[in-house]
Design an enzyme around this catalytic site. Structure first.
Site, short mmCIF file in Angstrom:
data_model
loop_
_atom_site.label_atom_id
_atom_site.label_comp_id
_atom_site.label_asym_id
_atom_site.label_seq_id
_atom_site.Cartn_x
_atom_site.Cartn_y
_atom_site.Cartn_z
N HIS A 66 0.84 -1.21 0.00
CA HIS A 66 0.00 0.00 0.00
C HIS A 66 0.87 1.26 0.00
CE1 HIS A 66 -3.92 1.78 1.91
NE2 HIS A 66 -3.25 2.74 1.30
N ASP A 109 0.90 2.49 3.72
CA ASP A 109 0.02 3.62 3.43
C ASP A 109 0.83 4.93 3.37
OD1 ASP A 109 -2.20 5.07 2.75
OD2 ASP A 109 -3.25 4.81 4.66
N ASP A 129 -8.80 3.07 -2.61
CA ASP A 129 -8.23 3.53 -1.35
C ASP A 129 -8.19 5.05 -1.23
OD1 ASP A 129 -6.84 2.97 1.20
OD2 ASP A 129 -5.41 4.31 0.26
N HIS A 132 1.29 5.31 -1.80
CA HIS A 132 0.78 6.40 -2.65
C HIS A 132 1.99 7.13 -3.25
CE1 HIS A 132 -3.39 5.97 -1.25
NE2 HIS A 132 -2.85 5.69 -0.08
N HIS A 176 -10.89 0.28 1.58
CA HIS A 176 -10.58 1.32 2.58
C HIS A 176 -11.82 1.38 3.49
CE1 HIS A 176 -9.03 5.38 3.86
NE2 HIS A 176 -10.28 5.43 4.27
N ARG A 222 1.68 9.41 -6.03
CA ARG A 222 1.23 10.76 -6.46
C ARG A 222 1.54 11.14 -7.90
NH1 ARG A 222 -2.02 10.34 -2.40
NH2 ARG A 222 -1.27 11.07 -0.39
O1 DOR Z 1 -4.73 9.10 5.31
C1 DOR Z 1 -4.81 8.59 4.20
N1 DOR Z 1 -4.27 9.18 3.14
N2 DOR Z 1 -5.48 7.46 4.08
C2 DOR Z 1 -5.72 6.94 2.86
O2 DOR Z 1 -6.32 5.90 2.80
C3 DOR Z 1 -5.34 7.64 1.64
C4 DOR Z 1 -4.18 8.49 1.88
C5 DOR Z 1 -3.87 9.47 0.79
O3 DOR Z 1 -3.99 9.13 -0.38
O4 DOR Z 1 -3.45 10.57 1.12
ZN ZN Z 2 -6.79 3.84 2.78
#
Ligand code: DOR
Ligand code: ZN
Length: 425
Positions: A54, A302, A148, A56, A175, A58
């Site tokens: 998991h 995450d 998510d 991110h 999520h 961007r």
């Molecule tokens: O706090 C979070 N930020 N939880 C998530 O599930 C997504 C993530 C985000 O993309 O910033």
């Molecule tokens: Zn999430």
């Protein structure tokens, strides 16, 4: 031909070995060529490269917060050789072309393997299924689908998604936050503290109610469900029940939900705003215990980079999310290994083997053995340091561990036979 000779390493089972790498594979050390780059691993553990379920990244869309290059460099520095890149980019990864774009950028610019996660619904809108089959069939070979950041609230849509991915062995990663159980400004764990601070609360049940619904839908569809970032004791109980029934469910815990608690919100520092929110000690203990006993299968960071202009707001307005890749192993070590809750072999299961199996990533989560792909991390179990967010590889600096003394274990990372990170170089 690139080659490595790593001498005197200790493996997760406690045995000692020299390791040789030629052309991306482990070979017999006797076959290491003369000119091989040598790494002295005396006193270091050699573990299979970590896999994040998991992440991110961007890119595309918010390259001011993170790019595929910067995020995977953070991953390499954290000991990771593969990450699952979440779909909530701009544009959303909800088509085969979008998934191929991310996979291709990963191949060209990544410091580790990048596995695109596809959205469950078009535009993450929660209304209509995305091109799940086309993303699976594409050259990106998507196996994990997730909205998510947003919960798929509609149970019928969730049932359809679980049914749709069954023929190609896909997995639906949810999520788990039912927004209909929280007010519009919800941004903290619902507790005495959230009341006193005047912050809107997410009740713990807003998570477990979705987990309970979805494991039953997974049973009905005989399909695979993944529970993202488990943060409550009740969710743990539901997952334990579901596994006992033979339901095909996996679950992940984040480093921050293993270490950080809701009291950090006391001063309204938006670094600590995250979804699901930081909880209380009883929940944290339940998540730790579940990760130790395997009810929670894996660690997922995450990792959620955010630019300063998205965090410099009142607490209820700031974007949720925090960094995780560079400190994940150190946090899991301090919480699970250094307390005697977990041994190294189990950590390898939770941070490499299980997340690779989850995403069906064939080349990852493999043993360190002759003929296997050379993905590994060299770990100094005794190194510690104070985290400085300015030193991080991520473009964003929303690091919740800034100023904390934590294990600082990663000495080198090798992905497909190439050194992607080496301390001091
Ligand atoms: O706090 C979070 N930020 N939880 C998530 O599930 C997504 C993530 C985000 O993309 O910033
Ligand atoms: Zn999430």
């Amino acid at each position: 031909m690139s080659s490595l000779l790593i001498t005197g390493a200790t493996l997760a089972d406690g045995t000692h070995a020299d390791l040789a790498v030629v052309d991306g594979l482990f070979v017999d050390p006797a076959e290491a060529p003369q000119g091989a780059t040598r790494i002295d691993a005396d006193g270091l553990l050699a573990l299979p490269g970590l896999v994040d379920s998991h992440t991110h990244l961007r890119e595309p869309g918010r390259e001011d917060a993170e790019t595929i290059a910067s995020g995977t460099l953070a991953a390499a520095r954290g000991g990771y050789t593969c990450v699952h890149a979440m779909a909530n980019t701009d544009p959303v990864t909800d088509t085969a072309e979008a998934a191929e774009f991310v996979a291709d950028l990963g191949r060209r610019q990544g410091h580790c393997e990048v596995r695109p996660v596809g959205a469950i619904t078009k535009g993450l809108a929660g209304e209509e299924l995305a091109e799940l089959g086309l993303m699976a069939k594409s050259s990106a070979g998507v196996r994990v689908f997730s909205d998510d950041g947003r919960c798929v609230s509609d149970p019928l849509l969730m049932r359809r998604a679980l049914t749709y991915v069954l023929p190609f062995d896909g997995v639906i990663a949810q999520h788990n936050q039912d927004a209909r159980l929280a007010g519009p400004g919800a941004c903290a764990h619902e507790s005495e503290l959230s009341g006193r601070l005047g912050l809107g609360g997410w009740p713990a049940v807003a998570e477990s109610i979705i987990v309970a619904r979805d494991v039953q839908l997974a049973e009905l569809c005989k399909s695979r469900l993944h529970v993202c970032h488990v943060s409550t004791a009740e969710s743990v109980e539901v997952i334990r029940w579901a596994k006992k029934r033979g339901i095909r469910v996996t679950a992940e815990a984040t480093p921050h939900h293993l270490l950080l608690d809701t009291s950090l919100l006391e001063h309204y520092d938006t670094t600590f705003k995250v979804n699901p929110p930081l909880r209380t000690n009883e929940h944290i203990e339940a998540v730790r215990e579940a990760l130790a006993d395997g009810t929670i299968d894996m660690v997922g960071t995450d990792h959620a980079p955010h630019a300063p202009q998205d965090k410099d707001h009142p607490f209820d307005v700031a974007l949720p999310g925090m960094l995780g890749l560079e400190q994940a192993l150190g946090v899991v070590m301090d919480v699970m290994i250094n307390t005697g809750r977990m041994d190294w072999a189990t950590l390898v299961q939770r941070m490499s083997v299980a997340p690779a199996a989850y995403g069906r990533v064939a080349s990852q989560g493999r043993p360190i053995a002759v003929g296997e792909p050379a993905n590994l991390v060299l770990v100094d179990p005794s190194a510690r340091g104070v985290v400085d967010r300015a030193q991080g590889a991520s473009i964003a600096k929303n690091n919740p561990y800034h100023g904390r003394n934590l294990p600082d274990p990663v000495i080198a990372t090798v992905w497909a036979g190439r050194v992607t990170y080496q301390r001091g170089t």
